[in-house]
Design a protein around this motif. Structure first.
Motif, short mmCIF file in Angstrom:
data_model
loop_
_atom_site.label_atom_id
_atom_site.label_comp_id
_atom_site.label_asym_id
_atom_site.label_seq_id
_atom_site.Cartn_x
_atom_site.Cartn_y
_atom_site.Cartn_z
N SER A 7 0.83 -1.21 0.00
CA SER A 7 0.00 0.00 0.00
C SER A 7 0.86 1.25 0.00
CB SER A 7 -0.92 0.01 1.23
OG SER A 7 -1.87 -1.02 1.16
N SER A 10 -1.72 8.48 0.42
CA SER A 10 -1.63 9.88 0.02
C SER A 10 -2.75 10.63 0.73
CB SER A 10 -1.75 10.04 -1.50
OG SER A 10 -3.01 9.56 -1.95
N GLY A 12 -5.94 13.23 0.87
CA GLY A 12 -7.04 13.57 -0.01
C GLY A 12 -6.88 14.97 -0.59
N TYR A 35 -7.58 -0.42 8.63
CA TYR A 35 -6.70 0.58 8.01
C TYR A 35 -5.74 1.20 9.01
CZ TYR A 35 -11.01 3.18 9.26
OH TYR A 35 -12.14 3.67 9.90
N LYS A 40 -1.25 -0.86 5.79
CA LYS A 40 -1.81 0.48 5.65
C LYS A 40 -1.29 1.42 6.72
CE LYS A 40 -5.90 -0.64 2.94
NZ LYS A 40 -7.38 -0.59 2.83
N GLN A 192 -10.76 8.05 6.79
CA GLN A 192 -12.10 8.28 6.26
C GLN A 192 -12.41 9.77 6.13
OE1 GLN A 192 -14.13 5.73 5.24
NE2 GLN A 192 -12.35 4.45 5.68
N SER A 218 -8.01 13.45 5.14
CA SER A 218 -8.37 12.06 4.87
C SER A 218 -7.24 11.39 4.09
CB SER A 218 -9.68 11.97 4.09
OG SER A 218 -9.57 12.66 2.86
N ARG A 220 -5.88 8.30 1.33
CA ARG A 220 -6.21 7.40 0.24
C ARG A 220 -5.12 6.33 0.17
NH1 ARG A 220 -7.38 11.97 -4.46
NH2 ARG A 220 -9.34 12.79 -3.59
N LYS A 222 -3.48 3.16 -2.17
CA LYS A 222 -3.40 2.46 -3.44
C LYS A 222 -2.37 1.35 -3.31
CE LYS A 222 -4.72 6.19 -6.61
NZ LYS A 222 -4.29 7.00 -7.79
#
Length: 230
Positions: A7, A10, A12, A35, A40, A192, A218, A220, A222
């Motif tokens: 993972s 980044s 938001g 998370y 993560k 979140q 928040s 993100r 990937k």
């Protein structure tokens, strides 16, 4: 050959607009959420390390989770929540040890003993009682939770769930927004998006006096491929 992924985190949209050099941030940890574990969590720490953030407070919201242990007596639920926080810190000590910026750990029960907390909570509860706009934001946040609960369990006691969620938010909102803003934290990092209740709390209790503090970041995540292994 098996593809190995890892993972990458980044910030938001709001985070993409800021230079974090010299700032102070809180990493809000909901104990028990995936998370905030393993890959993560590592990605989150890596992001903080390269962000320019000057100081990170790892806020372990363990005691807050006692409100979710509905089948336990209050004192047992509190002890169970604290133990879960201890275990989270122990389990993730190696990852947290990889922080390259000055940091500290804040346990949730410490925030509840802060001399400012009681007055801030009273202000939030009074706002809920007197301000229809604030009440609507809190109720909307609770409503999303109870809707999901009803979908999982059509026979669930939604009224009881609403009351528990209300108590949860009345404890959570004054800490994360006005209290941490007063402490000088520029950002609150969480995977979140900000809830309606939290956003309205910030609008009413933070923006007039500390407009640049307690801004919500928040995350993100990937997956990125690493070198394949045989």
């Amino acid at each position: 050959m098996t593809a190995v992924t890892r993972s990458k985190a980044s910030f938001g949209k709001v985070g993409q607009e800021h230079d974090f050099t010299g700032t102070r941030a809180v990493l809000l940890v909901s104990v028990g959420q995936r998370y905030h574990e393993g890959d993560k969590l590592q990605a989150t720490i890596d992001l903080v390390n390269r962000s320019g953030i000057e100081h990170l407070t790892v806020a372990v919201a363990d005691a807050l989770q006692r409100h979710n242990y509905t089948d336990l007596p209050e004192d047992v639920a509190y002890a169970y929540a604290l133990r879960a926080g201890d275990e989270w810190l122990e389990r993730n000590s190696e990852i947290l040890g990889g922080l390259l910026v000055p940091s500290d750990v804040l346990r949730w029960h410490t925030t509840l003993t802060d001399e400012r907390y009681k007055a801030l909570r009273e202000r939030v509860e009074n706002e809920y009682a007197d301000n229809p706009g604030y009440r609507a934001a809190v109720d909307a946040t609770i409503g999303r939770f109870t809707d999901r609960l009803r979908q999982r369990d059509p026979d669930a006691d939604v009224e009881a769930a609403f009351r528990r969620s209300w108590v949860y938010l009345m404890e959570e909102c004054p800490v994360i927004m006005p209290l941490w803003a007063q402490d000088g934290h520029d950002f609150v990092i969480y995977p979140q998006p900000m809830t309606d209740a939290m956003a309205k709390t910030r609008e009413i209790f933070v923006e007039p006096s500390h407009p640049d503090k307690a801004r919500w970041l928040s995350l993100r995540f990937k997956k990125r491929a690493l070198e394949p292994v045989a």
